[in-house]
Design an enzyme around this catalytic site. Structure first.
Site, short mmCIF file in Angstrom:
data_model
loop_
_atom_site.label_atom_id
_atom_site.label_comp_id
_atom_site.label_asym_id
_atom_site.label_seq_id
_atom_site.Cartn_x
_atom_site.Cartn_y
_atom_site.Cartn_z
N GLU A 222 0.82 -1.20 0.00
CA GLU A 222 0.00 0.00 0.00
C GLU A 222 0.86 1.27 0.00
O GLU A 222 0.48 2.29 -0.55
CB GLU A 222 -0.92 -0.01 1.23
N LYS B 248 -13.47 1.55 -3.69
CA LYS B 248 -14.49 2.00 -2.75
C LYS B 248 -15.52 2.90 -3.44
O LYS B 248 -16.71 2.83 -3.14
CB LYS B 248 -13.84 2.76 -1.59
N HIS C 292 9.40 -26.31 2.47
CA HIS C 292 8.86 -27.52 1.85
C HIS C 292 7.78 -27.20 0.82
O HIS C 292 7.09 -28.10 0.34
CB HIS C 292 8.29 -28.44 2.94
#
Length: 490
Positions: free
Chosen positions: A331, A474, A360
């Site tokens: 951000e 938004k 792994h």
């Protein structure tokens, strides 16, 4: 090759700097840019000014995160950490001790991620299974609001109802539940939708008492939605201060409210951040952890194409720290335009890994995939509790061979082996070492990472303190929700 502070905190950059890696000549080429970045940090500390930084509303905005480690009367004027605010947090701890059964912290982004780091490191996975005596009278803690997930929200509601039923059966009293809702505006969809659903459902349960604490904008003259609710309903409040972006709020009341709930040593945490801030005021890049970290990774990205950073702590409860760093780096630095309005599409990509788990799974990619990554290790030098691997199967030679060493020694051998293998194939890495996993050294590390992105913002000439890309979705989401309501005839 490492920069080690008096505290014992260390930044080992041997596998990132030198021949065949980022060189001294590379650093020298950015000498003037680094000097300007360092001067910009001095100005930020003194006045809060950052060139070209605007709030999401387009107005000039100061940046105050570098003031948070300092507990001063002056900070009280800015709703930052002051003696009075810290005392209030301690009073909050004692008020809920032996008086609240469960706390749900509702937040998203920095209002969730930083708080989860504190909880995971200082409480661990099994805190909520401990007895009140083991928790020293402090409550069980849950997190919500970080996603609009009806199943998990329902699970938390049902779990809290089960707690209440159990308390009624065995103690013949009502359960005391506290919801801490964190939103500067009060309009954060993810958080507020969870909060409203949860609050509504819990109020219907006659076996519990529900208390609300709001962490929001403290402005009383122009109240936000959540602040107005808190005033109208008489809820206790803590502050989301101006000039402190969500990803930096672990050092203010947003994060410290969770610290208070779990009984963390708040002053020790802030002292670690403060001492790191002082180290990062050094004009010599080789003695300034944040400037050195930012410069090496910026150059590695821009000159050598190593633009992915794998944050790989060696410790299960440090995974949420990597997740916090994801937001901090992405951000802060992922920006389409620089401070001069030029399209640059800058940004390094952060990834979460945990050692030894991801040795792994991801290490195959780190070791032999594209040459575009830096692996940033985090190690703990001395664990609070350690175990010697016993030789309980002596007839099995392979198992007997690993006995006699401690788990922490085996963990560090694994980390070193990973680092050695990576560099042997031209893969770069670095390592932060915490002498112990305590409040002080965690404060050092989190603050170092925060200050590093501030330096890198100056080096890349992007605003490290805004998030216009977040605001884009938004603006689209609001009208779409209204369309849903219209389609339902609401």
């Amino acid at each position: 090759m490492a920069l080690t502070l008096k505290s014992g905190f260390s930044f080992d950059y041997e596998n990132l700097f030198g021949e065949g890696k980022v060189t001294q000549a590379d650093l020298d080429a950015y000498k003037e840019d680094l000097k300007k970045a360092h001067e910009a940090m001095k100005v930020m500390r003194e006045s809060g000014f950052i060139k070209a930084h605007l709030s999401k509303d387009g107005a000039p905005e100061k940046v105050y995160f570098s003031k948070l480690p300092y507990i001063t009367e002056e900070n009280g004027k800015l709703n930052l950490n002051s003696p009075a605010s810290i005392k209030r947090l301690h009073d909050f701890t004692e008020r809920i001790r032996n008086n609240v059964d469960a706390v749900v912290s509702l937040g998203i982004g920095g209002s969730f991620l930083g708080n989860k780091v504190l909880f995971d490191i200082f409480c661990g996975e099994f805190w909520n299974t401990w007895s009140p005596e083991q928790r020293k009278g402090l409550p069980k803690v849950y997190f919500s609001g970080q996603n609009i997930d009806p199943r998990r929200t329902g699970d938390i509601i049902n779990h809290l109802k089960a707690i209440a039923q159990n308390i009624k059966t065995h103690e013949n009293r009502k359960a005391k539940i506290m919801l801490i809702v964190i939103s500067k505006s009060g309009g954060t969809l993810d958080t507020m939708s969870n909060f409203m659903v949860m609050y509504d459902e819990l109020l219907k349960d006659n076996d519990m008492e529900v208390e609300i604490v709001a962490v929001t904008d403290p402005n009383m003259e122009k109240k936000t939605l959540l602040k107005q609710l808190a005033v109208d309903k008489g809820w206790e409040t803590f502050a989301v201060p101006d000039g402190v972006g969500g990803r930096f709020t672990v050092f203010c009341e947003v994060g410290l409210s969770t610290a208070a709930v779990i009984g963390m040593d708040i002053e020790k945490f802030l002292q670690g951040a403060q001492d790191m801030d002082k180290a990062c005021q050094n004009d010599d890049i080789m003695q300034n952890p944040a400037m050195l970290n930012a410069a090496l990774k910026f150059i590695a990205s821009e000159k050598y194409g190593r633009d992915i950073e794998v944050m790989m702590p060696y410790g299960d409860y440090l995974k949420s720290l990597s997740e916090w760093y994801i937001q901090l780096l992405a951000e802060s630095l992922g920006k389409q335009f620089d401070k001069d309005g030029k399209e640059v599409c800058y940004g390094r990509t952060p990834l979460v890994a945990v050692g030894t788990t991801d040795m792994h799974s991801q290490t195959q990619q780190h070791q032999e995939g594209k040459l575009n990554k830096i692996v940033q290790f985090i190690k703990v030098d001395k664990w609070a509790k350690d175990y010697v691997i016993p030789n309980i199967f002596p007839e099995m030679q392979k198992l007997a061979d690993v006995s006699g060493v401690t788990m922490s020694e085996a963990l560090e051998v694994a980390r070193q082996s990973n680092a050695d293998a990576l560099i042997s194939n031209g893969r770069w890495s670095a390592c932060f070492t915490l002498p112990e996993l305590d409040e002080y050294h965690l404060g050092e590390l989190l603050y170092l990472l925060a200050m590093s992105v501030a330096y890198e913002g100056e080096l890349s000439n992007v605003d490290a303190f805004n998030q216009p890309g977040v605001e884009s979705y938004k603006r689209i989401m609001g009208p779409k929700l209204q369309d849903v309501k219209k389609s339902k005839g609401l």
